[in-house]
Design an enzyme around this catalytic site. Sequence first.
Site, PDB file in Angstrom:
ATOM      1  N   VAL A   1       0.862  -1.187   0.000  1.00  0.00           N
ATOM      2  CA  VAL A   1       0.000   0.000   0.000  1.00  0.00           C
ATOM      3  C   VAL A   1       0.890   1.226   0.000  1.00  0.00           C
ATOM      4  O   VAL A   1       1.735   1.400   0.870  1.00  0.00           O
ATOM      5  CB  VAL A   1      -0.943   0.014   1.223  1.00  0.00           C
ATOM      6  CG1 VAL A   1      -1.705   1.338   1.303  1.00  0.00           C
ATOM      7  CG2 VAL A   1      -1.923  -1.148   1.136  1.00  0.00           C
TER       8      VAL A   1
ATOM      9  N   ALA B   1       4.460   4.047   3.172  1.00  0.00           N
ATOM     10  CA  ALA B   1       3.927   2.835   2.541  1.00  0.00           C
ATOM     11  C   ALA B   1       4.058   1.680   3.521  1.00  0.00           C
ATOM     12  O   ALA B   1       4.665   1.808   4.570  1.00  0.00           O
ATOM     13  CB  ALA B   1       4.713   2.521   1.267  1.00  0.00           C
ATOM     14  N   LYS B   2       3.488   0.555   3.187  1.00  0.00           N
ATOM     15  CA  LYS B   2       3.692  -0.666   3.967  1.00  0.00           C
ATOM     16  C   LYS B   2       3.359  -1.842   3.064  1.00  0.00           C
ATOM     17  O   LYS B   2       2.548  -1.717   2.143  1.00  0.00           O
ATOM     18  CB  LYS B   2       2.768  -0.678   5.191  1.00  0.00           C
ATOM     19  CG  LYS B   2       3.238  -1.599   6.288  1.00  0.00           C
ATOM     20  CD  LYS B   2       4.299  -0.951   7.141  1.00  0.00           C
ATOM     21  CE  LYS B   2       4.798  -1.874   8.227  1.00  0.00           C
ATOM     22  NZ  LYS B   2       5.637  -1.177   9.208  1.00  0.00           N
ATOM     23  N   GLY B   3       3.990  -2.979   3.350  1.00  0.00           N
ATOM     24  CA  GLY B   3       3.707  -4.173   2.572  1.00  0.00           C
ATOM     25  C   GLY B   3       3.535  -5.354   3.498  1.00  0.00           C
ATOM     26  O   GLY B   3       3.880  -5.281   4.676  1.00  0.00           O
TER      27      GLY B   3
END
Length: 430
Positions: free
Chosen positions: A72, A117-119
């Site tokens: 994201v 962001a992050k994943g």
Amino acid sequence: MPRHDNLNPHSEAHLNGPLFQNALKTLREAAAVVKCDPNILERLERPRRCITVSIPVRMDDQSVKVFTGYRVQYNATLGPYKGGIRYHHNVDLPEVVGLAALMTFKNSVLGLPLGGAKGGVCVDPTKLSRAEKQGLTRRYTSEISHFVGPTKDIPAPDVGTDPQTMAWFMDTYSQEQGGYAQPGVVTGKPVEIGGSLGRNHATGLGVIYVCERAMEVNNMQMRGARIAIQGFGNVGSFAAKFAYERGARIVAVSDVSGGIFNGDGLNVPELLTYVKQNGSIKNFPNSQPISNEDLLTVDCEALLPCALEGQIDTHNAEKVKAKIIVEGANGPVTNSATKILAQRGVFIAPDVIANGGGVIVSYFEWVQDIMSFFWDEADVDAKLKGIILKAFDNVYALKKEKNIDMRTAAMAASVSRLEKAMLLRGLYPR
Ligand code: NAD
């Protein structure tokens, strides 16, 4: 299976996760304080891009399992996206959206030239062999490789991922770029392939820089102060080491096995060796056992919760005796407890600043990779101190000016910086 598996792709269920909704609550409160333009607030309430990928992995028994992964990209107003990658069986899109939003506000309040962001991948990494974890990481990297890169989006380790995972990520991405090494695509790498010195202890050191400054503004000092620390992992153990070196008395620490107490102060160097040999703090000589609950309410000047979220809530906030709480962990004090503690005059240094040392040194790693010029550890530590204390001082000044608590002030400072940048970029002419 991912928890949102049967979502309608046109629905907005990915915005309904509890973590994200909680972040939105603080965002709206802070936006009101700084009178943020409603058009900008609306933009800040939504992720820019949510990527969902299927990741087929050949398992050791030759079967193929398909995992679901996410990235994201929440907001890139201030610079390339930045945020960790989590491997955990509870990972789902709503959670990753919430974590990506938090990274956006954290990077902004810290003054970094980075977006958020992050994943994550929905998988239990403890059930994977090393080969399976490598296969998963390589395929996940390929699936999102168009969206990441040293000038686009720079991942890092989080729960369930580590420097080795980042090395595989970097290798896979580099192969896709013609085989040229691209160390700047991820941070948290081993030092041998472009990692930064000082990254390992950065979060614990940042916690202590912030604790010292929080004491200073409250007319206290580190030397001789009694400190209790919950959690003795990466963050808690380095925080204990650096506080001890500055003359503090570490009266209590805990880990998942329980807590230990010594009113005269624990011998931290011996404790660190003991934990290396025994795997936990349990039965450490010259200490008495206490429960984790008691650790949180021990008589002390500063309490450093460095383990889990939600540890101080409405049931124990009244009993906390510390005058200062420095949030080493993410979200260790609930919003309702924050209000109770504020009324009681307890000073909270919020997580977005207090545990920012990790992302600050990740930023340094990215800068060093781009320059291909590496700094020594003392240089990294000094630059970390400059950035984290500047962020603290800005937020403290805003707290005083607006007469609000530090958590709201941190979000307000973050929103202000994002708003100014969005206005300057001309997206929202007034
Ligand atoms: P870690 O896994 O190294 O250590 C966690 C510690 O907490 C361990 O000592 C564990 O035994 C202890 N613990 C677990 N359950 C507990 C309980 N119920 N009571 C008391 N102790 C308990 O993790 P870490 O990297 O030190 O991270 C700790 C927290 O800090 C997390 O919230 C993490 O998200 C946050 N954080 C870490 C970093 C980083 O750079 N490591 C950066 C920012 C935020």
